[in-house]
Scaffold this motif. Sequence first.
Motif, short mmCIF file in Angstrom:
data_model
loop_
_atom_site.label_atom_id
_atom_site.label_comp_id
_atom_site.label_asym_id
_atom_site.label_seq_id
_atom_site.Cartn_x
_atom_site.Cartn_y
_atom_site.Cartn_z
N GLU A 37 50.24 13.69 23.74
CA GLU A 37 48.96 13.64 23.03
C GLU A 37 47.80 13.40 23.99
N ALA A 38 48.01 12.54 25.00
CA ALA A 38 46.97 12.27 26.00
C ALA A 38 46.72 13.53 26.83
N ILE A 39 47.78 14.28 27.14
CA ILE A 39 47.63 15.51 27.91
C ILE A 39 46.84 16.53 27.08
N ALA A 40 47.18 16.64 25.80
CA ALA A 40 46.49 17.58 24.93
C ALA A 40 45.00 17.23 24.79
N ALA A 41 44.70 15.94 24.79
CA ALA A 41 43.31 15.49 24.69
C ALA A 41 42.57 15.68 26.02
N GLY A 42 43.31 15.87 27.11
CA GLY A 42 42.70 16.04 28.42
C GLY A 42 42.26 14.75 29.07
N ASP A 43 42.78 13.63 28.56
CA ASP A 43 42.41 12.31 29.09
C ASP A 43 43.38 11.93 30.21
N LYS A 44 42.94 12.07 31.46
CA LYS A 44 43.84 11.86 32.60
C LYS A 44 44.30 10.41 32.71
N THR A 45 43.38 9.45 32.56
CA THR A 45 43.78 8.04 32.71
C THR A 45 44.75 7.61 31.62
N ALA A 46 44.48 8.05 30.40
CA ALA A 46 45.38 7.70 29.29
C ALA A 46 46.74 8.35 29.50
N ALA A 47 46.73 9.59 29.98
CA ALA A 47 47.99 10.30 30.22
C ALA A 47 48.80 9.60 31.32
N GLU A 48 48.12 9.17 32.38
CA GLU A 48 48.81 8.48 33.47
C GLU A 48 49.40 7.16 33.00
N ASN A 49 48.62 6.42 32.22
CA ASN A 49 49.12 5.14 31.70
C ASN A 49 50.30 5.34 30.75
N ALA A 50 50.19 6.34 29.88
CA ALA A 50 51.28 6.62 28.94
C ALA A 50 52.52 7.08 29.70
N PHE A 51 52.32 7.86 30.76
CA PHE A 51 53.45 8.34 31.56
C PHE A 51 54.14 7.18 32.27
N LYS A 52 53.34 6.24 32.79
CA LYS A 52 53.92 5.08 33.47
C LYS A 52 54.75 4.23 32.51
N ALA A 53 54.39 4.24 31.23
CA ALA A 53 55.16 3.51 30.22
C ALA A 53 56.40 4.31 29.79
N ALA A 54 56.27 5.64 29.75
CA ALA A 54 57.35 6.50 29.26
C ALA A 54 58.48 6.65 30.27
N GLN A 55 58.13 6.68 31.55
CA GLN A 55 59.14 6.93 32.58
C GLN A 55 60.27 5.90 32.55
N PRO A 56 59.98 4.58 32.58
CA PRO A 56 61.09 3.63 32.54
C PRO A 56 61.86 3.68 31.22
N GLU A 57 61.18 4.04 30.14
CA GLU A 57 61.85 4.13 28.84
C GLU A 57 62.89 5.27 28.87
N LEU A 58 62.52 6.39 29.45
CA LEU A 58 63.44 7.52 29.58
C LEU A 58 64.63 7.15 30.47
N MET A 59 64.36 6.50 31.58
CA MET A 59 65.45 6.15 32.50
C MET A 59 66.36 5.07 31.90
N ARG A 60 65.78 4.18 31.13
CA ARG A 60 66.59 3.15 30.47
C ARG A 60 67.52 3.81 29.46
N ALA A 61 67.01 4.79 28.70
CA ALA A 61 67.85 5.50 27.74
C ALA A 61 68.98 6.23 28.46
N ALA A 62 68.68 6.78 29.63
CA ALA A 62 69.73 7.46 30.41
C ALA A 62 70.76 6.45 30.90
#
Length: 88
Positions: A37-62
Amino acid sequence: MANTTSAKKAVRKIAARTAVNKNRRSRVRTFVRKVEEAIAAGDKTAAENAFKAAQPELMRAAGKGVIHKNTASRKVSRLANRVKQISA
């Protein structure tokens, strides 16, 4: 229906594990959706922050076996590329 005591216990364990995995998978989807959603909105800082939160969540699930390790790595890589391509 399960007849033996051990089979009944196995059914209970499977149900509990399924509920936990469903919750974890849902969490991953939520974090990934926030990045998209942040990428679609074009908000780079929000996208980076959301990505930093999503990355450990994905790796934890793995790590917990909810999704495959390569699937998590692929998703992280593709999200990182998309975040990087947002015009600053």
